[in-house]
Design a protein around this motif. Sequence first.
Motif, PDB file in Angstrom:
ATOM      1  N   GLU A  23       0.969  -1.222  -0.126  1.00  0.00           N
ATOM      2  CA  GLU A  23      -0.022   0.041  -0.072  1.00  0.00           C
ATOM      3  C   GLU A  23       0.860   1.248   0.015  1.00  0.00           C
ATOM      4  O   GLU A  23       0.419   2.125  -0.662  1.00  0.00           O
ATOM      5  CB  GLU A  23      -0.976   0.194   1.172  1.00  0.00           C
ATOM      6  CG  GLU A  23      -1.812  -0.984   1.147  1.00  0.00           C
ATOM      7  CD  GLU A  23      -3.134  -0.937   2.311  1.00  0.00           C
ATOM      8  OE1 GLU A  23      -3.779   0.022   2.303  1.00  0.00           O
ATOM      9  OE2 GLU A  23      -3.023  -1.796   3.059  1.00  0.00           O
ATOM     10  N   ALA A  24       1.966   1.384   0.736  1.00  0.00           N
ATOM     11  CA  ALA A  24       2.833   2.331   0.783  1.00  0.00           C
ATOM     12  C   ALA A  24       3.472   2.653  -0.676  1.00  0.00           C
ATOM     13  O   ALA A  24       3.574   3.754  -1.013  1.00  0.00           O
ATOM     14  CB  ALA A  24       3.945   2.225   1.955  1.00  0.00           C
ATOM     15  N   HIS A  32       1.411   5.946  -4.358  1.00  0.00           N
ATOM     16  CA  HIS A  32       1.782   7.096  -4.959  1.00  0.00           C
ATOM     17  C   HIS A  32       1.681   6.716  -6.477  1.00  0.00           C
ATOM     18  O   HIS A  32       2.171   7.828  -7.132  1.00  0.00           O
ATOM     19  CB  HIS A  32       3.503   7.314  -4.761  1.00  0.00           C
ATOM     20  CG  HIS A  32       3.402   7.710  -3.254  1.00  0.00           C
ATOM     21  ND1 HIS A  32       3.176   8.997  -2.874  1.00  0.00           N
ATOM     22  CD2 HIS A  32       3.585   6.725  -2.186  1.00  0.00           C
ATOM     23  CE1 HIS A  32       3.517   8.824  -1.429  1.00  0.00           C
ATOM     24  NE2 HIS A  32       3.551   7.617  -0.869  1.00  0.00           N
ATOM     25  N   LYS A  33       1.132   5.741  -7.105  1.00  0.00           N
ATOM     26  CA  LYS A  33       1.144   5.585  -8.489  1.00  0.00           C
ATOM     27  C   LYS A  33      -0.211   5.818  -9.045  1.00  0.00           C
ATOM     28  O   LYS A  33      -0.478   6.149 -10.261  1.00  0.00           O
ATOM     29  CB  LYS A  33       1.590   3.790  -8.896  1.00  0.00           C
ATOM     30  CG  LYS A  33       2.971   3.754  -8.352  1.00  0.00           C
ATOM     31  CD  LYS A  33       3.414   2.105  -8.912  1.00  0.00           C
ATOM     32  CE  LYS A  33       4.821   2.151  -8.616  1.00  0.00           C
ATOM     33  NZ  LYS A  33       5.292   0.603  -8.917  1.00  0.00           N
ATOM     34  N   LEU A  70      -9.398   7.759  -3.657  1.00  0.00           N
ATOM     35  CA  LEU A  70     -10.862   8.198  -3.232  1.00  0.00           C
ATOM     36  C   LEU A  70     -11.281   7.248  -2.108  1.00  0.00           C
ATOM     37  O   LEU A  70     -11.585   6.098  -2.240  1.00  0.00           O
ATOM     38  CB  LEU A  70     -12.143   8.057  -4.309  1.00  0.00           C
ATOM     39  CG  LEU A  70     -11.733   9.116  -5.483  1.00  0.00           C
ATOM     40  CD1 LEU A  70     -12.909   8.793  -6.471  1.00  0.00           C
ATOM     41  CD2 LEU A  70     -11.563  10.438  -5.209  1.00  0.00           C
ATOM     42  N   ALA A  71     -10.919   7.875  -0.825  1.00  0.00           N
ATOM     43  CA  ALA A  71     -11.254   6.776   0.295  1.00  0.00           C
ATOM     44  C   ALA A  71     -12.873   6.828   0.666  1.00  0.00           C
ATOM     45  O   ALA A  71     -13.474   7.853   0.560  1.00  0.00           O
ATOM     46  CB  ALA A  71     -10.672   7.298   1.619  1.00  0.00           C
ATOM     47  N   PHE A  92       1.745   7.176   4.742  1.00  0.00           N
ATOM     48  CA  PHE A  92       2.330   6.975   3.661  1.00  0.00           C
ATOM     49  C   PHE A  92       2.856   8.250   3.005  1.00  0.00           C
ATOM     50  O   PHE A  92       3.162   8.228   1.677  1.00  0.00           O
ATOM     51  CB  PHE A  92       1.234   6.165   2.757  1.00  0.00           C
ATOM     52  CG  PHE A  92       1.062   5.205   3.211  1.00  0.00           C
ATOM     53  CD1 PHE A  92       1.777   4.168   3.941  1.00  0.00           C
ATOM     54  CD2 PHE A  92      -0.150   4.316   3.042  1.00  0.00           C
ATOM     55  CE1 PHE A  92       1.593   2.712   4.448  1.00  0.00           C
ATOM     56  CE2 PHE A  92      -0.635   3.123   3.788  1.00  0.00           C
ATOM     57  CZ  PHE A  92       0.363   2.419   4.415  1.00  0.00           C
ATOM     58  N   GLY A  93       2.503   9.470   3.198  1.00  0.00           N
ATOM     59  CA  GLY A  93       2.687  10.834   2.964  1.00  0.00           C
ATOM     60  C   GLY A  93       1.893  11.031   1.358  1.00  0.00           C
ATOM     61  O   GLY A  93       2.555  11.472   0.665  1.00  0.00           O
ATOM     62  N   VAL A  94       0.762  10.598   1.304  1.00  0.00           N
ATOM     63  CA  VAL A  94       0.065  10.683   0.124  1.00  0.00           C
ATOM     64  C   VAL A  94      -0.712  11.963   0.106  1.00  0.00           C
ATOM     65  O   VAL A  94      -1.474  12.491   1.298  1.00  0.00           O
ATOM     66  CB  VAL A  94      -1.012   9.405  -0.077  1.00  0.00           C
ATOM     67  CG1 VAL A  94      -1.677   9.802  -1.242  1.00  0.00           C
ATOM     68  CG2 VAL A  94      -0.146   8.276  -0.211  1.00  0.00           C
TER      69      VAL A  94
END
Length: 382
Positions: free
Chosen positions: A159-160, A164-165, A170-171, A184-186
């Motif tokens: 997931e981490a 980023h890809k 959309l959560a 994760f710094g998203v």
Amino acid sequence: MERHLHIVSLDIPYPVNHGGLFDLFYKLVALHQAGVKIHLHCFEYGRTPQPELEKYCASVQYYERQCGHKGFSHKLPYIVASRCSAELTTNLLQDDYPVLLEGIHCTGILQDDRFANRKIILRLHNVEYQYYRQLADSTYSVFKKLYYLHESKLLKTYEAAIAHKATVILAVSEQDVATYRTQFGVKNIMHLPVFLPYSEIKSKEGIGCFCLYQGNLSVEENEKAALWLMEEVFSEIPAAHFIVAGKDPSRKLERAAEKSGHTCIVANPSEQEMQDMITKAQINILPSFNCTGIKLKLLNALFNGRHCVVNDAAVKDSSLSPACHIGTNAESFRQLVAQLYHNPFTQEEIVLREQLLQPVFNNDRNAKQLVNVIWQERVQQD
């Protein structure tokens, strides 16, 4: 200009006979009504192709999920590796339409450089590594516990990297947005509420005639919750009638109900029967042993039932708390049941639910927001 969209679904989203399919199916309906030409790609295992989906999709294709040892990988989580499909990849590369991936489960194509410049939207159903870790806590099987812990470890790394890809994520909950941002710094992530079959509060005033726990009873977490309610809560209040309803209850659960003497198991009710029970119950009692994603059975109860009794995990970091009665342990659950069992559900409580739920869970508005994100490349940050 016609808008075409590929949607890759982790399962066949019809019939909608458990909560996990609500968002998958009713999103199709809402996007279709918004004029989107949907090209649906479904992984199938245990469910058959459904002509009903052709009412909402320009095309529907099915792919066999590689279950068992065929789907295992040393590097990828099983939920992902078992849904990697060369046929799917070939079909998606036939055009340049944007792609909506339903769940981490369907993100195998994000490892393929041929999709590097493609608009890819990831619908995040859970923080999956947390969900699998909590499944490990809920199971009594040593084998399953080891599997869930291993899958959780693989998922955290996966997931981490994969987050980023995607062009945008959309959560289904604000909590999952916060987790992906902090852990994760998203940055390209936003909350898009789940799509539901309900548009208005249909809860009835007055007093119902039983307490209800409902869910997919073949899921260990749900079985654990039902057993806890039988043994720790309703064993002390025999005057309250208790019904446990849902899919495929185990013999263990049935024996516990027989022992309790005042608990009734309703196995595999139809959708109409389940909705009838939710509507007639005096208390929908829905403790949860995980705090990821959003609890669709709770939303069902809030839109259609009377009093809702939950624990903190069921409503953590959500806007649903004011509409629920929250217990922290078995004793507080017993006190809430005793307090509410003969307490009429009122118009004031219905109005509160309307104010809390209807502005958020609006399929038309949320479909327009999704269309805006995909085709105008504008992400509304919270």
